[in-house]
Design a protein around this motif. Structure first.
Motif, short mmCIF file in Angstrom:
data_model
loop_
_atom_site.label_atom_id
_atom_site.label_comp_id
_atom_site.label_asym_id
_atom_site.label_seq_id
_atom_site.Cartn_x
_atom_site.Cartn_y
_atom_site.Cartn_z
N ASN A 7 0.82 -1.22 0.00
CA ASN A 7 0.00 0.00 0.00
C ASN A 7 0.85 1.26 0.00
O ASN A 7 0.44 2.29 -0.53
CB ASN A 7 -0.95 0.02 1.20
CG ASN A 7 -2.12 -0.92 1.03
OD1 ASN A 7 -2.58 -1.18 -0.08
ND2 ASN A 7 -2.62 -1.44 2.14
N ALA A 8 2.02 1.21 0.60
CA ALA A 8 2.88 2.38 0.72
C ALA A 8 3.74 2.62 -0.53
O ALA A 8 4.40 3.65 -0.63
CB ALA A 8 3.79 2.24 1.94
N MET A 9 3.71 1.71 -1.47
CA MET A 9 4.56 1.84 -2.66
C MET A 9 4.11 3.01 -3.53
O MET A 9 2.91 3.26 -3.68
CB MET A 9 4.50 0.57 -3.50
CG MET A 9 5.20 -0.61 -2.90
SD MET A 9 5.01 -2.06 -3.99
CE MET A 9 6.15 -3.17 -3.18
N THR A 10 5.10 3.68 -4.10
CA THR A 10 4.78 4.67 -5.13
C THR A 10 4.23 3.92 -6.34
O THR A 10 4.36 2.69 -6.44
CB THR A 10 6.04 5.45 -5.56
OG1 THR A 10 6.94 4.53 -6.21
CG2 THR A 10 6.71 6.14 -4.38
N TYR A 11 3.67 4.67 -7.26
CA TYR A 11 3.17 4.07 -8.49
C TYR A 11 4.26 3.25 -9.18
O TYR A 11 4.05 2.10 -9.55
CB TYR A 11 2.63 5.16 -9.43
CG TYR A 11 2.25 4.65 -10.79
CD1 TYR A 11 1.03 4.01 -10.98
CD2 TYR A 11 3.11 4.78 -11.87
CE1 TYR A 11 0.68 3.51 -12.23
CE2 TYR A 11 2.76 4.30 -13.13
CZ TYR A 11 1.55 3.67 -13.30
OH TYR A 11 1.20 3.19 -14.54
N GLN A 12 5.44 3.84 -9.31
CA GLN A 12 6.53 3.14 -10.01
C GLN A 12 6.98 1.90 -9.25
O GLN A 12 7.23 0.86 -9.86
CB GLN A 12 7.72 4.06 -10.26
CG GLN A 12 8.73 3.49 -11.23
CD GLN A 12 8.12 3.14 -12.59
OE1 GLN A 12 7.52 3.98 -13.24
NE2 GLN A 12 8.25 1.89 -13.00
N GLU A 13 7.07 1.97 -7.94
CA GLU A 13 7.44 0.79 -7.14
C GLU A 13 6.40 -0.31 -7.30
O GLU A 13 6.74 -1.49 -7.45
CB GLU A 13 7.58 1.16 -5.67
CG GLU A 13 8.77 2.04 -5.36
CD GLU A 13 8.72 2.62 -3.95
OE1 GLU A 13 9.81 2.96 -3.44
OE2 GLU A 13 7.63 2.74 -3.35
N PHE A 14 5.13 0.07 -7.28
CA PHE A 14 4.05 -0.90 -7.43
C PHE A 14 4.12 -1.56 -8.80
O PHE A 14 4.01 -2.77 -8.93
CB PHE A 14 2.69 -0.19 -7.23
CG PHE A 14 1.53 -1.11 -7.01
CD1 PHE A 14 1.25 -1.61 -5.76
CD2 PHE A 14 0.70 -1.46 -8.06
CE1 PHE A 14 0.16 -2.46 -5.53
CE2 PHE A 14 -0.39 -2.31 -7.87
CZ PHE A 14 -0.66 -2.80 -6.60
N TRP A 33 -3.51 -0.34 -8.86
CA TRP A 33 -2.79 0.57 -7.96
C TRP A 33 -3.72 1.69 -7.47
O TRP A 33 -3.68 2.07 -6.31
CB TRP A 33 -1.58 1.18 -8.67
CG TRP A 33 -0.79 2.12 -7.82
CD1 TRP A 33 0.14 1.78 -6.87
CD2 TRP A 33 -0.86 3.55 -7.80
NE1 TRP A 33 0.66 2.91 -6.28
CE2 TRP A 33 0.05 4.01 -6.83
CE3 TRP A 33 -1.61 4.48 -8.51
CZ2 TRP A 33 0.25 5.35 -6.56
CZ3 TRP A 33 -1.43 5.83 -8.24
CH2 TRP A 33 -0.51 6.26 -7.28
N SER A 34 -4.59 2.16 -8.34
CA SER A 34 -5.48 3.26 -7.98
C SER A 34 -6.54 2.85 -6.96
O SER A 34 -7.22 3.71 -6.41
CB SER A 34 -6.15 3.83 -9.24
OG SER A 34 -7.07 2.90 -9.78
N ARG A 36 -5.79 1.28 -4.14
CA ARG A 36 -5.19 1.19 -2.82
C ARG A 36 -5.89 2.14 -1.87
O ARG A 36 -6.45 3.14 -2.31
CB ARG A 36 -3.70 1.56 -2.87
CG ARG A 36 -2.85 0.62 -3.62
CD ARG A 36 -1.45 1.18 -3.83
NE ARG A 36 -1.51 2.57 -4.25
CZ ARG A 36 -0.90 3.58 -3.63
NH1 ARG A 36 -0.14 3.36 -2.60
NH2 ARG A 36 -1.02 4.79 -4.06
#
Length: 181
Positions: A7-14, A33-34, A36
């Motif tokens: 849940n804490a990941m940035t978009y790019q990390e996700f 991702w959206s 979360r």
């Protein structure tokens, strides 16, 4: 990895982490991702499945077309995704005898000619004998049956890929405890 980390990941990390849970379909990961934050990994997984289920027939066919032929050109040229390479290796598809490779190639061609997308099976839950049997049987299905079966196989693959990701330690701690599904 726990759900808080996801849940804490940035978009790019996700995207870097979950971008290939559905083979070569990062758009699905971007849409998920959206949604979360997720309460648990089951909710994340169900979000992926809900997205796939909501696709029109052409979208579902597109998801299936993103999958490589089993033991096909991408395997031979070394261009499979890392996930597909591991899964096909586990199923014994990287060490086929020439006659098995020829048989599978012919079956792949017949299947694609009939349905317009490659044969999809959860290779991680199969072995080469079962795969050859399944493709021989499933080529007899109707297009609608095979679309549904192929999507169910995509979901199995996705589930196992998500399990693999969950089993990874969080970046900050190798002692992280996975959250229950």
């Amino acid at each position: 990895m726990d759900i808080a980390t996801a849940n804490a990941m940035t978009y790019q990390e996700f995207m870097d982490t979950f971008g290939n849970v559905v083979e070569k379909c990062p758009l699905i990961t971007a849409a998920v991702w959206s949604k979360r934050p997720f309460d648990n990994f089951l909710q994340l997984e169900n979000s992926v499945f809900d997205f796939i289920d909501a696709l029109p027939t052409s979208g579902k066919q597109g998801v299936l077309r993103c999958h490589p032929d089993l033991a096909g050109r991408e395997l031979l040229s070394g261009t499979l995704t890392a996930e597909s390479r591991r899964e096909q290796h586990q199923a014994g598809l990287t060490s086929l005898k020439p006659e098995e490779r020829q048989e599978l190639s012919q079956l792949n061609s017949s299947y694609k000619d009939k349905f317009g997308f490659p044969f999809v099976i959860c290779a991680k839950m199969s072995e080469k004998g079962k795969i050859l049997q399944q493709i021989s049987e499933r080529v007899q299905n109707s297009p609608q049956q095979e679309l549904c079966q192929g999507i169910e196989e995509v979901k199995k693959i996705c589930h196992l890929r998500l399990q693999d990701i969950r089993s990874l330690a969080t970046p900050t701690s190798s002692l992280a405890t996975p959250t229950k599904l």
